[in-house]
Design a protein around this motif. Structure first.
Motif, short mmCIF file in Angstrom:
data_model
loop_
_atom_site.label_atom_id
_atom_site.label_comp_id
_atom_site.label_asym_id
_atom_site.label_seq_id
_atom_site.Cartn_x
_atom_site.Cartn_y
_atom_site.Cartn_z
N GLN A 291 0.53 -1.29 -0.11
CA GLN A 291 -0.16 -0.02 0.42
C GLN A 291 0.94 0.95 0.00
O GLN A 291 1.40 1.52 1.04
CB GLN A 291 -1.01 -0.22 1.42
N VAL A 292 1.08 1.72 -1.35
CA VAL A 292 1.88 2.93 -1.22
C VAL A 292 0.81 4.22 -1.87
O VAL A 292 -0.08 4.09 -2.82
CB VAL A 292 2.93 2.34 -2.12
N SER A 293 1.70 5.16 -1.60
CA SER A 293 1.19 6.47 -2.68
C SER A 293 2.20 7.63 -3.03
O SER A 293 3.68 7.66 -2.17
CB SER A 293 0.19 7.36 -1.00
N PRO A 294 1.69 8.88 -2.98
CA PRO A 294 2.88 9.82 -3.74
C PRO A 294 3.06 10.07 -2.57
O PRO A 294 2.61 10.88 -1.78
CB PRO A 294 1.75 10.56 -4.90
N GLN A 295 4.87 10.74 -2.37
CA GLN A 295 5.35 11.09 -1.06
C GLN A 295 4.70 13.12 -1.84
O GLN A 295 4.44 13.45 -2.74
CB GLN A 295 6.37 11.36 -1.49
N GLY A 296 4.55 12.97 -0.15
CA GLY A 296 3.32 14.31 0.15
C GLY A 296 1.78 14.22 -0.01
O GLY A 296 1.05 15.06 0.14
N TYR A 297 1.28 13.04 -0.46
CA TYR A 297 0.15 13.28 -0.85
C TYR A 297 -0.15 13.74 0.89
O TYR A 297 -1.13 13.63 1.41
CB TYR A 297 -0.23 11.98 -1.24
N TYR A 298 0.54 12.39 2.07
CA TYR A 298 -0.43 12.14 3.72
C TYR A 298 0.84 12.81 4.05
O TYR A 298 2.38 12.64 3.53
CB TYR A 298 -0.11 10.56 4.21
N GLN A 299 0.50 13.31 5.51
CA GLN A 299 1.74 14.12 6.34
C GLN A 299 1.28 13.35 7.78
O GLN A 299 0.20 12.59 7.95
CB GLN A 299 1.90 15.73 6.51
N ALA A 300 2.66 13.14 8.65
CA ALA A 300 2.13 12.88 10.07
C ALA A 300 0.87 12.96 10.51
O ALA A 300 0.62 14.34 10.72
CB ALA A 300 3.36 12.90 11.16
N GLY A 301 0.09 12.66 11.37
CA GLY A 301 -0.74 13.09 12.30
C GLY A 301 -0.21 14.24 13.23
O GLY A 301 0.53 14.06 13.97
N GLU A 302 -0.72 15.12 13.67
CA GLU A 302 -0.30 15.97 14.39
C GLU A 302 -1.08 16.17 16.00
O GLU A 302 1.02 15.90 16.20
CB GLU A 302 -1.73 17.45 14.37
N ASP A 303 -1.33 14.80 16.16
CA ASP A 303 -1.15 13.91 17.89
C ASP A 303 -0.10 13.78 17.35
O ASP A 303 0.51 13.27 18.54
CB ASP A 303 -2.17 13.66 17.98
N GLU A 304 0.36 12.53 16.56
CA GLU A 304 1.49 12.53 17.21
C GLU A 304 2.69 12.80 17.10
O GLU A 304 3.53 12.52 17.50
CB GLU A 304 1.01 10.84 16.05
N SER A 305 2.93 13.24 15.69
CA SER A 305 3.98 14.07 16.36
C SER A 305 4.43 14.99 16.96
O SER A 305 5.49 15.39 17.15
CB SER A 305 3.72 15.24 14.64
N ASN A 306 2.87 15.85 17.71
CA ASN A 306 3.42 16.17 19.31
C ASN A 306 4.53 15.58 20.17
O ASN A 306 4.75 16.57 21.02
CB ASN A 306 2.61 17.35 19.23
N GLU A 307 3.44 14.64 20.18
CA GLU A 307 4.29 13.52 20.79
C GLU A 307 5.88 13.14 21.45
O GLU A 307 5.78 12.94 20.09
CB GLU A 307 3.16 12.51 21.77
N GLU A 308 6.32 13.11 21.87
CA GLU A 308 7.67 12.33 22.23
C GLU A 308 8.04 11.29 22.88
O GLU A 308 7.94 10.69 24.57
CB GLU A 308 8.75 12.96 22.87
#
Length: 508
Positions: A291-308
């Protein structure tokens, strides 16, 4: 035989032909007369070949008036039964409220997807894709799904599976699986209790390794729910969730699907479940790898990116600023494609779990001391590639590149689409054109295992042994030759004895 005898014989034979049958009350003389009259009237081509059919028609004509006018009900063929079930797909809803509800639900444009897949040389045909689109619409209506897409089609020896992928809804837990697991645990506890009561032998102190827990529904390998049906119009069946044990067992076996969800999977190593579980495990493996997609079509979720946290993020969202990539660039470089499904670790899960940790609410000083001593022996956590990893980092298997990319047409490049084909999972394809892309799998559900075994070429035949008199086969002598040879040997022996006697006399 004179003429009087012939006449008498003919008369007796005619009387025999005029003898009526005890079953039909007919005689052979009249039947042959009717048959010959019909042959004279119709004069069919190759009358001798159709003589039996004419005889059958003549007999049937005599009983038409006596027979009932009711005909036997012909049994519907499998194709007619399927067409009758698929007829419901083309019926429209009369209730306007239901139509408004369907508009709010997300349903992919399968006709558009089929158009792009046709350019890529992949697909199931326009007619079948249209029936699948109506079947997906029926599934969305019956299950109330908010998001549903055509995952693909897995072929089988008896029938195939059409697979639909849907998003997990909150509160939609599988109570049946939980009840089944609870019943199995109760049966195991009862069996152990009976063994302890009836078996006076000493009990083994062996403890099996801990079972890797299943990922919760909506996360990891169980992030999506899947429905399958054999043909469009037939009932959709929801597949159960997958466990790490089933994924690891599926990695060690190769078996074709039969098309029956309740069929047992007889393999070695043994597979824990039936074909429905095996199908779900293969779908999880194929999705994680293709399951693939073009680079840049998706981005990481905000909730997950803020958590360390050390746990890698498993959510993503559509990037509203994505403008699309050139088709030529996507066809030439694998770096423009990324994985948007989590990688499945060797443990059989997408997120690693520490099995060495003691589970439970009650702890005392002794267990805490043991835990401190075992902290140094804890296994290293397994970490897979992060989400949205480019395909250029995928590993090869048996010197085979994992992906092949091309353009659907080099003659009309301005209207072409970028096509991606997986070499590790034959049957997995993806296309991209501007902001549109899609993944589909059409295959047998088996991973590429390398080139099959080719037996070595046999060595060149050895040379024949040099022919000579010592190895040449001679003919057996005749009796006369054996007798002559025997006499010659006796004479030679007698001459030698005479010579020895004469030499002894001379010495004396």
């Amino acid at each position: 035989m004179d003429s009087a005898d012939r006449l008498q014989t003919a008369a007796s034979f005619k009387a025999y032909l005029l003898k009526d049958s005890t079953k039909t009350n007919l005689n052979l003389y009249d039947h042959l007369t009717r048959v010959l009259m019909k042959v004279m009237d119709e004069r069919p081509h190759n009358a001798v070949d159709v003589f039996e059919d004419i005889s059958r028609d003549v007999k049937r004509g005599l009983f038409e008036e006596k027979q009932s006018t009711l005909r036997d009900l012909t049994e519907a063929t499998a194709a007619e039964q399927l067409a009758e079930q698929q007829r419901l797909l083309f019926s429209r809803l009369e209730d306007a409220d239901q139509e408004e509800e369907l508009v709010e639900m997300f349903l992919p444009n399968v006709s558009e997807i089929a158009f792009y897949l046709e350019q890529a040389g992949v697909g199931l045909g326009r007619e079948e894709m249209q029936r699948i689109f109506l079947a997906l619409k029926q599934l969305v209506e019956s299950q109330g799904l908010q998001h549903c897409r055509l995952w693909g089609k897995i072929l089988g020896t008896e029938s195939s599976y059409i697979v639909a992928e849907a998003e997990h809804r909150e509160g939609d837990e599988e109570e049946e699986d939980q009840s089944i697991e609870a019943a199995a645990e109760e049966e195991e506890e009862k069996a152990e209790a009976e063994e302890n009561e009836n078996d006076p032998l000493p009990q083994s102190t062996y403890k099996p390794p801990p079972v890797v827990p299943k990922e919760a529904t909506g996360t990891g390998a169980n992030k999506f729910i899947y429905y399958v049906c054999k043909e469009p119009g037939l009932p959709w069946v929801r597949l159960p969730t997958v466990s790490p044990a089933q994924i690891n067992a599926a990695r060690q076996i190769r078996k074709f699907f039969t098309g029956r969800l309740d069929a047992p999977v007889i393999t070695y190593p043994p597979f824990p479940g039936n074909e429905a579980n095996y199908l779900r495990a293969q779908i999880a493996r194929i999705s994680a790898g293709t399951q693939v997609s073009p680079q840049g079509y998706y981005q990481a979720g905000e909730d997950e990116s803020n958590e360390e946290d050390e746990v890698p993020h498993d959510t993503y969202e559509v990037n509203p600023d994505f403008e699309g990539l050139p088709v030529s660039e996507m066809a030439d470089s694998l770096s423009t494609w990324v994985h948007h499904i989590q990688h499945i670790l060797q443990q059989g899960r997408c997120t690693w779990v520490n099995l060495a940790m003691k589970q439970g609410d009650e702890f005392n000083e002794e267990t805490e001391a043991e835990d401190r001593e075992e902290e140094t022996d804890e296994p290293e956590p397994e970490v897979g590639p992060p989400l949205l990893t480019p395909l250029s980092q995928d590993a090869e298997i048996t010197n085979t590149p994992p992906w092949s990319s091309k353009m659907s047409s080099t003659l009309t490049a301005q209207h072409a689409v970028a096509v991606l084909r997986s070499n590790l999972w034959p049957g997995a394809y993806a296309y991209a054109c501007g902001k549109k892309f899609e993944n589909i799998y059409i295959g047998w559900g088996l991973k590429y295992a390398g080139v099959g075994y080719n037996p070595p070429v046999p060595p060149l035949p050895q040379r024949e042994y040099a022919s000579g008199p010592e190895i040449t086969e001679a003919l057996d002598p005749t009796l006369e030759e054996e007798q002559a040879l025997k006499e010659a040997l006796e004479e030679q022996q007698a001459a030698e004895e005479e010579m020895e006697d004469s030499e002894d006399e001379e010495d004396d």
